[in-house]
Scaffold this motif. Structure first.
Motif, PDB file in Angstrom:
ATOM      1  N   GLY A 142       0.803  -1.396   0.151  1.00 57.68           N
ATOM      2  CA  GLY A 142       0.108   0.054   0.013  1.00 57.68           C
ATOM      3  C   GLY A 142       0.894   1.234  -0.078  1.00 57.68           C
ATOM      4  N   VAL A 143       2.049   1.308  -0.240  1.00 57.10           N
ATOM      5  CA  VAL A 143       2.887   2.496  -0.259  1.00 57.10           C
ATOM      6  C   VAL A 143       2.260   3.265  -1.484  1.00 57.10           C
ATOM      7  N   THR A 144       2.190   4.608  -1.121  1.00 53.58           N
ATOM      8  CA  THR A 144       1.788   5.463  -2.101  1.00 53.58           C
ATOM      9  C   THR A 144       2.547   5.675  -3.175  1.00 53.58           C
ATOM     10  N   THR A 145       2.486   5.393  -4.292  1.00 52.49           N
ATOM     11  CA  THR A 145       3.182   5.520  -5.421  1.00 52.49           C
ATOM     12  C   THR A 145       3.408   6.590  -6.269  1.00 52.49           C
ATOM     13  N   GLN A 146       2.104   7.461  -6.179  1.00 53.00           N
ATOM     14  CA  GLN A 146       1.887   8.677  -7.086  1.00 53.00           C
ATOM     15  C   GLN A 146       1.724   8.386  -8.450  1.00 53.00           C
ATOM     16  N   ALA A 147       1.328   6.749  -8.812  1.00 47.05           N
ATOM     17  CA  ALA A 147       1.221   6.412 -10.037  1.00 47.05           C
ATOM     18  C   ALA A 147      -0.135   6.113 -10.349  1.00 47.05           C
ATOM     19  N   PHE A 148      -0.868   6.140 -11.479  1.00 49.01           N
ATOM     20  CA  PHE A 148      -2.367   5.832 -11.438  1.00 49.01           C
ATOM     21  C   PHE A 148      -2.593   4.696 -12.544  1.00 49.01           C
ATOM     22  N   ASP A 149      -3.180   3.777 -11.883  1.00 46.08           N
ATOM     23  CA  ASP A 149      -3.596   2.541 -13.138  1.00 46.08           C
ATOM     24  C   ASP A 149      -4.638   2.948 -13.763  1.00 46.08           C
ATOM     25  N   GLY A 150      -4.625   2.660 -15.280  1.00 43.27           N
ATOM     26  CA  GLY A 150      -5.733   2.948 -16.228  1.00 43.27           C
ATOM     27  C   GLY A 150      -5.811   4.327 -16.502  1.00 43.27           C
ATOM     28  N   ALA A 151      -4.684   5.294 -16.243  1.00 42.18           N
ATOM     29  CA  ALA A 151      -4.892   6.612 -16.702  1.00 42.18           C
ATOM     30  C   ALA A 151      -5.042   6.866 -18.077  1.00 42.18           C
ATOM     31  N   ARG A 152      -5.600   7.946 -18.321  1.00 41.22           N
ATOM     32  CA  ARG A 152      -5.539   8.161 -19.871  1.00 41.22           C
ATOM     33  C   ARG A 152      -4.335   8.677 -20.529  1.00 41.22           C
ATOM     34  N   PRO A 153      -3.727   8.101 -21.453  1.00 40.65           N
ATOM     35  CA  PRO A 153      -2.517   8.684 -21.802  1.00 40.65           C
ATOM     36  C   PRO A 153      -2.498   9.975 -22.622  1.00 40.65           C
ATOM     37  N   GLN A 154      -1.349  10.671 -22.508  1.00 44.85           N
ATOM     38  CA  GLN A 154      -1.174  11.802 -23.198  1.00 44.85           C
ATOM     39  C   GLN A 154      -0.768  11.494 -24.777  1.00 44.85           C
ATOM     40  N   PRO A 155      -1.552  12.121 -25.607  1.00 45.19           N
ATOM     41  CA  PRO A 155      -1.130  11.871 -26.937  1.00 45.19           C
ATOM     42  C   PRO A 155       0.419  12.122 -27.265  1.00 45.19           C
ATOM     43  N   GLY A 156       0.665  11.332 -28.273  1.00 48.68           N
ATOM     44  CA  GLY A 156       1.969  11.711 -28.933  1.00 48.68           C
ATOM     45  C   GLY A 156       2.869  10.629 -28.628  1.00 48.68           C
ATOM     46  N   LYS A 157       4.208  10.647 -28.982  1.00 48.62           N
ATOM     47  CA  LYS A 157       5.254   9.569 -28.974  1.00 48.62           C
ATOM     48  C   LYS A 157       6.315  10.002 -27.976  1.00 48.62           C
ATOM     49  N   TYR A 158       7.022   9.137 -27.268  1.00 45.48           N
ATOM     50  CA  TYR A 158       8.023   9.661 -26.341  1.00 45.48           C
ATOM     51  C   TYR A 158       8.867   8.537 -26.242  1.00 45.48           C
ATOM     52  N   PRO A 159      10.258   9.037 -25.902  1.00 44.76           N
ATOM     53  CA  PRO A 159      11.536   8.073 -25.761  1.00 44.76           C
ATOM     54  C   PRO A 159      11.149   6.858 -24.896  1.00 44.76           C
ATOM     55  N   LEU A 160      11.660   5.857 -24.942  1.00 49.69           N
ATOM     56  CA  LEU A 160      11.540   4.534 -24.041  1.00 49.69           C
ATOM     57  C   LEU A 160      12.724   4.589 -23.094  1.00 49.69           C
ATOM     58  N   VAL A 161      12.741   4.360 -21.832  1.00 52.88           N
ATOM     59  CA  VAL A 161      13.625   4.159 -20.844  1.00 52.88           C
ATOM     60  C   VAL A 161      13.235   2.802 -20.158  1.00 52.88           C
ATOM     61  N   LEU A 162      14.241   1.942 -20.197  1.00 52.93           N
ATOM     62  CA  LEU A 162      14.016   0.624 -19.396  1.00 52.93           C
ATOM     63  C   LEU A 162      14.690   0.800 -18.207  1.00 52.93           C
ATOM     64  N   LEU A 163      14.254   0.393 -17.290  1.00 57.51           N
ATOM     65  CA  LEU A 163      14.814   0.228 -15.692  1.00 57.51           C
ATOM     66  C   LEU A 163      15.111  -0.910 -15.074  1.00 57.51           C
ATOM     67  N   SER A 164      16.375  -1.376 -14.516  1.00 55.21           N
ATOM     68  CA  SER A 164      16.571  -2.667 -14.050  1.00 55.21           C
ATOM     69  C   SER A 164      17.093  -2.508 -12.793  1.00 55.21           C
ATOM     70  N   PRO A 165      16.471  -3.230 -11.721  1.00 52.54           N
ATOM     71  CA  PRO A 165      16.798  -2.901 -10.436  1.00 52.54           C
ATOM     72  C   PRO A 165      18.094  -3.549  -9.733  1.00 52.54           C
ATOM     73  N   ALA A 166      18.355  -3.621  -8.489  1.00 52.71           N
ATOM     74  CA  ALA A 166      19.546  -4.114  -7.806  1.00 52.71           C
ATOM     75  C   ALA A 166      19.558  -5.466  -7.746  1.00 52.71           C
TER      76      ALA A 166
END
Length: 402
Positions: A142-166
């Motif tokens: 239940g940590v508050t993430t500041q992210a939202f499931d199912g949020a409506r995307p902004q139109p456009g194309k954006y760079p992709l960044v991959l993240l890999s954890p420790a």
């Protein structure tokens, strides 16, 4: 790789978060590349006292993203039928759980959980967290993430960044970085490397535990980094070859791809860039290279962002890597930081009531976000960032080593 080196780099790799290690495991406050510190040793000593103290109340909250967009979130499940799982071949083809974070319209969607209850239960069980810590599967999920499931995307194309954890850390430990990048116009893929941590919930609902965590003295970290590089290239394939893997894949600009990783995830960044020319820029966040790239292998932009010099044995290989890297490159260190200053770890540890390093955890996250974003803005968007030109009076903790 020798056993003593593996053990030094492995001290504390059993932590999902700095907070988990501090509560549960003596002398194991960090992951992958960092030796024990007096701060985390003190926390572990405190945790070793009899559990007669009343239970804490833990509610974690990540900082809000700083960009103009909201951070939308969706979890997807991918299967690489071209190869068996490298750690548990009997499980079939390689299966991955990936959290996609994307630029979204503010005020849409519903609050996203930090992790599933099963993933959180895996953390609590593997770390043997006592009830007195206040860290339960429910509170961790239940940590508050500041992210939202199912949020409506902004139109456009954006760079992709991959993240890999420790090493041994689930993908969620880089959520703060992911949400901030998304708020500034990036699509982010947080990759869960199955069987390499306390559990990633797969498409079938199962959450398998770590299969490679119990014998660090024999683990080939180079093989793990190489496998993660294959995971990353596969995710790129799935997100750029048509729109079948993710219904919002049309948001991805397939010609502007970067990757960043923390600790062992940072080693995977170098491996990915050597193997996959589609990746135009990479960030190694406080990770030992496994192996050090050879001259000429990486001639694209590369950022090395690490904790206070002298606190780790990885600076020798960083010097070697620096010499080998071609193209635009920066090497920054952050005074007062530790290994988890660059992830959600130290912040959640402090919120759970346990000691943190000299650098305020919120500053650690802010610095990580600001410099990683500036690097990708310059490398993937062509936006020059004066922040990368040299020391800034606004960020006196950040030292330019080269």
């Amino acid at each position: 790789m020798s056993t003593p080196s593996n053990l030094k780099r492995r001290i504390g790799a059993v932590a999902l978060l700095g907070l988990a290690a501090s509560v549960a495991e003596t002398g194991t406050g960090f992951a992958a590349t960092t030796p024990p510190s007096t701060v985390h040793a003190a926390a572990a000593t405190a945790a070793a006292t009899p559990a007669a103290t009343p239970a804490r109340s833990f509610h974690g909250e990540l900082p809000e993203p700083t960009g103009r967009y909201a951070a939308g979130e969706e979890v997807i499940h991918l299967t690489d039928t071209s190869r068996p799982d490298p750690w548990v071949p009997s499980s079939g083809p390689r299966r991955l759980t990936v959290t996609m974070v994307y630029p979204a319209v503010p005020g849409t969607g519903t609050p996203a959980p930090y992790m599933t209850l099963a993933e959180a239960a895996g953390v609590v069980q593997r770390r043997n967290l006592p009830p007195s810590s206040g860290i339960t599967p429910e509170s961790l999920a239940g940590v508050t993430t500041q992210a939202f499931d199912g949020a409506r995307p902004q139109p456009g194309k954006y760079p992709l960044v991959l993240l890999s954890p420790a090493s041994e850390n689930p993908r969620m430990t880089l959520t703060s970085l992911a949400t901030d990048l998304a708020s500034h116009g990036y699509v982010v893929a947080l990759i869960g490397h199955t069987y390499e941590d306390s559990g990633e919930t797969l498409a079938n609902g199962q959450t398998p535990p770590c299969a490679i965590c119990d014998h660090p003295e024999t683990l080939d970290y180079g093989a793990v980094a190489a496998s993660r590089a294959r995971d990353e290239s596969f995710v790129i394939d799935e997100l750029t070859h048509g729109n079948t893997a993710w219904h919002l894949a049309h948001l991805v600009n397939r010609h502007r791809i970067g990757t960043a990783g923390h600790s062992l995830g940072g080693a995977a960044v170098a491996d990915t860039m050597v193997a996959d020319p589609r990746v135009r820029a990479g960030v190694n966040i406080d990770g030992t290279f496994h192996p050090v790239p050879k001259p000429g292998q990486i001639d694209r932009p590369f950022l090395m962002l690490g904790h206070t010099p002298g606190g780790s044995d990885h600076y020798t290989d960083w010097e070697e890597a620096w010499t080998a890297l071609g193209g635009f490159k920066k090497w920054l260190t952050v005074t007062g930081s530790d290994h988890f200053s660059f992830s959600d770890g130290d912040l959640l540890q402090g919120q759970a009531g346990f000691p943190t390093p000299p650098l305020d955890p919120e500053r650690g996250i802010a610095i990580t976000r600001e410099y990683v974003r500036a690097f990708f803005d310059q490398s993937l968007k062509g936006i020059h960032s004066p922040l990368l030109d040299g020391p800034s009076p606004n960020n006196p903790e950040v030292l330019f080593r080269h």
